[in-house]
Design a protein around this motif. Structure first.
Motif, short mmCIF file in Angstrom:
data_model
loop_
_atom_site.label_atom_id
_atom_site.label_comp_id
_atom_site.label_asym_id
_atom_site.label_seq_id
_atom_site.Cartn_x
_atom_site.Cartn_y
_atom_site.Cartn_z
N GLY A 43 15.76 38.51 30.49
CA GLY A 43 16.35 38.42 31.82
C GLY A 43 17.48 39.41 31.98
O GLY A 43 17.68 40.32 31.18
N ASP A 44 18.26 39.26 33.08
CA ASP A 44 19.35 40.17 33.35
C ASP A 44 20.40 40.15 32.27
O ASP A 44 21.09 41.14 32.02
N ASP A 45 20.54 38.98 31.62
CA ASP A 45 21.54 38.90 30.56
C ASP A 45 21.01 39.47 29.25
O ASP A 45 21.71 39.47 28.24
N ARG A 46 19.76 39.95 29.27
CA ARG A 46 19.12 40.60 28.13
C ARG A 46 18.99 39.70 26.91
O ARG A 46 18.79 40.15 25.80
N GLN A 47 19.09 38.39 27.12
CA GLN A 47 18.90 37.45 26.02
C GLN A 47 17.44 37.06 25.98
O GLN A 47 16.83 36.74 27.00
N GLU A 48 16.89 37.08 24.80
CA GLU A 48 15.47 36.82 24.65
C GLU A 48 15.21 35.33 24.44
O GLU A 48 15.88 34.68 23.66
N ALA A 49 14.22 34.81 25.18
CA ALA A 49 13.81 33.41 25.03
C ALA A 49 12.30 33.38 24.86
O ALA A 49 11.58 34.05 25.60
N THR A 50 11.81 32.65 23.91
CA THR A 50 10.38 32.59 23.63
C THR A 50 9.81 31.27 24.13
O THR A 50 10.33 30.20 23.80
N MET A 51 8.76 31.35 24.95
CA MET A 51 8.06 30.16 25.42
C MET A 51 6.74 30.08 24.67
O MET A 51 5.92 31.00 24.76
N THR A 52 6.54 29.02 23.95
CA THR A 52 5.34 28.86 23.13
C THR A 52 4.52 27.69 23.64
O THR A 52 5.05 26.60 23.84
N TYR A 53 3.23 27.93 23.85
CA TYR A 53 2.32 26.88 24.29
C TYR A 53 1.24 26.71 23.25
O TYR A 53 0.62 27.67 22.81
N LYS A 68 -5.68 21.35 27.16
CA LYS A 68 -4.50 21.67 27.94
C LYS A 68 -3.50 22.40 27.03
O LYS A 68 -3.56 22.28 25.81
N PHE A 69 -2.60 23.13 27.64
CA PHE A 69 -1.57 23.86 26.90
C PHE A 69 -0.24 23.15 27.09
O PHE A 69 0.22 22.94 28.21
N VAL A 70 0.37 22.78 25.97
CA VAL A 70 1.61 22.01 25.99
C VAL A 70 2.76 22.90 25.52
O VAL A 70 2.64 23.61 24.50
N HIS A 71 3.87 22.85 26.24
CA HIS A 71 5.02 23.67 25.90
C HIS A 71 5.69 23.13 24.64
O HIS A 71 6.03 21.96 24.55
N LYS A 72 5.84 24.00 23.65
CA LYS A 72 6.52 23.65 22.41
C LYS A 72 8.00 23.97 22.56
O LYS A 72 8.38 25.10 22.83
N THR A 73 8.83 22.94 22.37
CA THR A 73 10.28 23.16 22.47
C THR A 73 10.86 23.49 21.11
O THR A 73 10.30 23.18 20.08
#
Length: 268
Positions: free
Chosen positions: A47-57, A263-268
């Motif tokens: 994002g704009d703050d350049r911090q990387e976040a990974t979304m895993t399904y 179905k694809f479930v979001h892994k936190t």
């Protein structure tokens, strides 16, 4: 502006850095790149703050083959029953054709009866799954009778009202509002098929007994049969709308799950 081609490419793990979302002034808002595939969808968002976040399904099995067969048998039989039911109630062809140039009413009634038997089989299959299906398919998962289900019901109402974002991540199957609606629909389907068999086989003792007990005269049964048809029509429209709405807002593969069972479930 979000281009269609870029949207399609965003799901392609082979194009790792081709996706950039820009605002109307051309400034980069977000950049999406695909990470390595390990039986899950992994997306890295900067994002704009350049911090990387990974979304895993991760992919999980949700619906059995019997439930998926029930769903399509139920849906297609309703379509056939509604169309033929309207014709039986008010034929739009010349009745003088019947028995001479053709048999439109006879064929329409035949299709209606066949679809009615398919409808009955689908309802019986769903009742079986309510009792013996997997966790997502059993009836207790659909009723607001536990604190977890009651909480999910209110959260779903808030989300559908655009008051609250997100949804409960501990549920793989239906939310309680949807599940409760499906239970009511199956109950309506039982009354619908009983009234239908009462009209079709009034001379049989079993249908005559149930018909007289539940509806009284055949005219009352025919009227209730017609009213219940409108429930299924309205239910189908709302169901399709909400399925698409949920599939757009939550990338869980809701639409494809009724074909694949996954179905694809979001892994936190």
């Amino acid at each position: 502006p979000l281009e269609v081609l870029r949207t399609i490419h965003s799901f392609d793990p082979c194009i790792a850095c081709a996706i950039h979302m820009l605002d109307p002034e051309g400034r980069e808002v977000v950049k999406v790149k695909a990470l390595r595939w390990q039986n899950a969808n992994q997306l890295s968002i900067l994002g704009d703050d350049r911090q990387e976040a990974t979304m895993t399904y991760e992919k999980k099995k949700c619906w059995s083959i019997l439930l998926r067969l029930y769903h399509w048998a139920f849906a297609l039989s309703i379509v056939a029953l509604v169309i033929t039911g309207f014709y039986i109630n008010s034929p739009w062809t010349n009745s003088l054709q019947e028995g001479s140039a053709g048999f439109p009413m006879a064929w329409t009634r035949y299709i209606h009866f066949v679809a009615g038997f398919v409808f009955t089989g689908a309802v019986l299959a769903r009742i079986f799954l309510y009792l013996f299906g997997n966790k997502q398919e059993r009836i207790l998962e659909h009723l607001p009778v536990t604190p977890r289900n009651i909480k999910n019901l209110f959260n779903t109402l808030l989300r559908y009202s655009y008051i609250k974002e997100g949804h409960d991540t501990d549920r793989l199957g239906h939310n309680v509002l949807a599940g409760l609606t499906y239970v009511i629909t199956i109950i309506a389907a039982v009354f619908q098929l009983v009234s239908g068999f009462y009209l079709l086989y009034p001379e049989l003792a079993v249908w005559e007994g149930w018909g007289l007990m539940l509806f009284g005269s055949q005219q009352n049964a025919r009227f209730i049969h017609h009213l219940l048809m409108w429930w299924f029509m309205i239910f189908a429209l709302i169901h399709v709308y909400l399925v698409i709405w949920n599939d757009v807002r939550q990338p869980e593969g809701l639409v494809s799950s009724i074909f694949t069972g996954d179905k694809f479930v979001h892994k936190t």
